[in-house]
Design an enzyme around this catalytic site. Structure first.
Site, mmCIF file in Angstrom:
data_model
loop_
_atom_site.group_PDB
_atom_site.id
_atom_site.type_symbol
_atom_site.label_atom_id
_atom_site.label_comp_id
_atom_site.label_asym_id
_atom_site.label_seq_id
_atom_site.Cartn_x
_atom_site.Cartn_y
_atom_site.Cartn_z
ATOM 1 N N ASP A 1 42.442 30.245 52.449
ATOM 2 C CA ASP A 1 40.960 30.224 51.944
ATOM 3 C C ASP A 1 40.986 31.361 51.123
ATOM 4 O O ASP A 1 41.880 32.412 51.123
ATOM 5 C CB ASP A 1 39.873 30.374 53.037
ATOM 6 C CG ASP A 1 38.739 29.733 52.494
ATOM 7 O OD1 ASP A 1 38.507 29.627 51.168
ATOM 8 O OD2 ASP A 1 38.035 29.531 53.280
ATOM 9 N N TRP A 2 39.743 31.505 50.263
ATOM 10 C CA TRP A 2 39.822 32.511 49.072
ATOM 11 C C TRP A 2 39.274 33.945 49.732
ATOM 12 O O TRP A 2 38.086 34.083 50.060
ATOM 13 C CB TRP A 2 38.823 31.886 48.474
ATOM 14 C CG TRP A 2 38.923 31.397 46.754
ATOM 15 C CD1 TRP A 2 38.543 31.941 45.579
ATOM 16 C CD2 TRP A 2 40.079 30.252 46.555
ATOM 17 N NE1 TRP A 2 39.206 31.201 44.882
ATOM 18 C CE2 TRP A 2 40.223 30.298 45.160
ATOM 19 C CE3 TRP A 2 40.726 29.457 47.475
ATOM 20 C CZ2 TRP A 2 41.162 29.513 44.675
ATOM 21 C CZ3 TRP A 2 41.595 28.685 46.675
ATOM 22 C CH2 TRP A 2 41.700 28.511 45.489
#
Length: 698
Positions: free
Chosen positions: A249-250
């Site tokens: 994920d970011w």
């Protein structure tokens, strides 16, 4: 991607499609391989775009100019392509309420087309985290509380996206169903809970061919998901045989270089942990060179497979974005998702009797399509409840007031033939937790631990209460005091408690965040141009204490086996509205339920009749109860569903099939799945609490 496509990303081409993975790997240096294992340029891009998420495709791994390897260019979802001007569909939970896998497939296809038209080749629109508790702020981004339903709907979405040769990723792997504490919480779950409740929908989607997996921020049983060997290798690779690639994920999706050895292939959106540190770790013998080759092989193998597939359309021009057909699909989804919770007969409104409506509530006049986080879509327009109703009836036929002035609301109600009160939430009350903006480190030095900008007024996050705000409840009571028929419309991402006011309403409609055409659908539903056909993808309790324990600030939490309707069945709790509940302007009858074994499946047939006087659609639901002697099992589990459209008086035989393998339970002593032999109960109906029954021996 085929070269013939208009607006096809410049990295597409026949030369790459014809490439051999081993040849490419042999030509890449270690530094070039490591460069492919992270995104690049995100922080600079976000700063240049005034921190508007989705303003451009984000480079999210792969890519090598020297060898002509295209980068992965990412766009998020799941309400639509997160670029300005895209079609905005109802939120995922709303589409979950349709129980319509064909519709979700078509929505996915539109997202694939619009992603291609906007220069993207990688989509994060498939969100299937299980709704354990309705306070979860990002509940709106998933489909509901049931693993089977999640798997079917998520697989349909991912298949639709990939139809147009966009790589889809399924997220967030795994056990991600808390928002405020997502970066720190350690979610504990035993083997049965993990494999029977929180993972099967992911496997369902991957078995359907979804090509990538995004890891979650949280820990599972003591380890961060982005570096968890049990999740990423033991389960995903060894047990499930997944051969696509895995990315984080970011920002803060991985913390240690050993994440790549555990099974992570790409760190997004920047090489904060990998990059040069990974090159050094290989040089120092801490990471084996084959681990880097393995990651790049997975990435390239997936990209080349997609590049070799012919495009369904000859071109993907910009005029396909939010075109008339796509807007029509958004309207269809908005009409199908609405769940009629209660109705004493006041709905549908008769045009000859209801000529003037008091539309009350601040939300009724807002463009309110969901949260302002990474799933935000900026469509060309949004039809609000107020605009939709005024288009249908005329400007003067709709009086509007809100909770800020109860006297004005009472006056409007007194002058109307009926009152509609729109209540619920906005991005301020629930959604992705944003500490002021979505900078995600773009305003910080490129250090190893970027943090979002802080603000005294964060938005979103997990809900503190499952009730409506006090001023909205007061508005409902004020409307009811008028003596006029009152319809309450709820806008929310999951369950809302109704106990303090439901007796003051003649009808209650759950409309969710209904997308860019939500106001049009709202008017059509009120006046019976279409009959409500949505079904609850979650359980609505009478008492919030009936849900599992939830602490939005937890550092550690145990996820038990029981939640949602399985918990209510086990504890003999009576919900206010059961899973699968949803009324219609018609009535449906069920009869002649039959079941027989057909090889490795159970085939079920039931006759469904429209017993009313209007055309309508029904969602037929099949639940199965296992013997439960070898291990305690839920009273019943959803294992199939279908949507059927029937004319008044029409009867149709609906046929459903259940794979016998889906009835197995996970033996934690043997770490295997096994089928219990004995008598199984089969339940079919239009709601989990209104079912006819038969049996079968396996």
């Amino acid at each position: 991607m085929a070269e013939s496509s208009d607006n096809t990303p410049s990295h597409a081409g026949a030369s790459f499609a014809a490439s051999d993975v081993d040849t490419l790997l042999g030509a890449l240096t270690l530094a070039e391989k490591v460069d492919m294992m992270s995104g690049h340029g995100f922080f600079d891009a976000l700063a240049e775009d005034d921190r508007v998420w989705g303003a451009r495709p984000y480079r999210a791994g792969s890519g090598n100019d020297r060898l002509g390897i295209p980068p992965l260019l990412f766009t998020d979802g799941p309400r639509g392509v997160t670029r300005t001007g895209s079609t905005c569909f109802p939120c995922t939970m709303a589409r979950g309420a349709t129980f319509d896998a064909d519709l979700e497939l078509r929505v996915g296809e539109v997202m694939g087309i619009e992603a291609r038209a906007q220069g993207c080749n990688f989509s994060g629109a498939v969100c299937i985290n299980l709704l354990r508790h309705p306070a979860w702020g990002r509940a709106q981004e998933t489909y509901g509380e049931d693993p089977w339903h999640l798997g079917v709907m998520g697989a349909a979405m991912g298949t639709g996206i990939q139809t147009h040769n966009i790589i889809a990723t399924v997220k967030h792997f795994a056990l991600n169903s808390m928002e405020n504490a997502r970066f720190k919480v350690d979610v504990r779950a035993d083997e049965r809970t993990l494999h029977e409740v929180y993972l099967p929908h992911f496997k369902h989607c991957l078995d359907a061919g979804i090509a990538s997996v995004m890891t979650a921020y949280n820990k599972v049983n003591g380890e961060y998901c982005g570096q968890d060997r049990v999740l990423l290798t033991d389960i995903l690779r060894d047990e499930w045989k997944f051969d696509g690639f895995v990315h984080s994920d970011w920002v803060r999706g991985v913390y240690k270089v050993y994440g790549v050895s555990a099974g992570l292939d790409i760190e997004n959106p920047e090489p904060l942990i990998l990059g040069e540190k990974l090159v050094t770790a290989v040089a120092d013998g801490l990471v084996e060179p084959y681990v880097v080759d393995r990651a790049c092989r997975r990435i390239l193998r997936t990209q080349i497979r997609f590049a070799r597939m012919q495009d369904p359309l000859p071109a993907y021009p910009a005029d396909r974005i939010a075109c008339a057909d796509h807007r029509a699909l958004a309207l269809e989804a908005a009409e199908k998702c609405a769940v009629l919770l209660e109705n004493d007969g006041v709905l549908p409104f008769a045009p000859d009797r209801v000529k003037r409506i008091a539309l009350l509530g601040r939300i009724a006049a807002m463009e309110n399509t969901g949260d302002n986080g990474s799933s935000r879509v900026r469509p060309p327009y949004v039809v609000t409840h107020l605009e939709g109703l005024r288009r249908a009836l005329g400007e003067d036929a709709v009086l509007h007031a809100d909770e800020s002035d109860l006297d004005a609301a009472r006056q409007a109600a007194d002058q109307a033939d009926a009152v509609v009160v729109v209540v619920g939430y906005t991005a301020k009350e629930e959604g992705e937790y944003i500490m002021g903006d979505i900078a995600l480190g773009a305003d910080q030095n490129r250090g190893p631990s970027p943090r979002p900008s802080l603000s005294p007024t964060p938005i979103g996050g997990d809900r503190l209460s499952l009730d409506l705000p006090d001023d909205q409840i007061a508005l409902i009571h004020a409307a009811a005091d008028s003596g006029k028929p009152v319809v309450v419309v709820i806008v929310a991402g999951s369950a809302v408690m109704v106990e303090s006011w439901r007796d003051r309403a003649n009808a209650i409609l759950l409309g969710f965040y209904a997308g860019m055409e939500g106001g049009t659908a709202f008017a059509n539903l009120l006046f019976g141009k279409v009959s409500p056909s949505g079904k609850l993808p979650f359980t609505v309790a009478r008492d919030a204490a009936d849900y599992p324990y939830f602490d939005r600030d937890a550092t550690q939490i145990d996820y038990g086996y029981w939640h949602g309707y399985t918990k209510f069945d086990r504890e003999e709790l009576t919900p206010r509205y059961a899973f699968g509940h949803g009324l219609s302007y018609s009535r449906f009858g069920y009869r002649a339920l039959k079941a027989h074994r057909n090889g490795n499946a159970i085939d079920v047939a039931v006759t469904v009749t429209n017993e009313g006087d209007v055309a309508a659609q029904e969602v037929v639901q099949l639940y199965i109860g296992c013997p439960g002697r070898e291990a305690e099992r839920p009273v019943k589990l959803l294992r199939a569903f279908d949507r059927v459209a029937l004319q008044p008086g029409e009867a149709r035989i609906v046929r459903l099939s259940v794979g016998i393998d889906t009835l197995r339970w996970r033996n934690p002593d043997r770490h295997t799945w096994q089928l219990e032999h004995g008598d199984y109960r089969l339940f079919v109906g239009g709601s989990s609490d209104q079912l006819i029954e038969t049996g079968i021996a396996l």
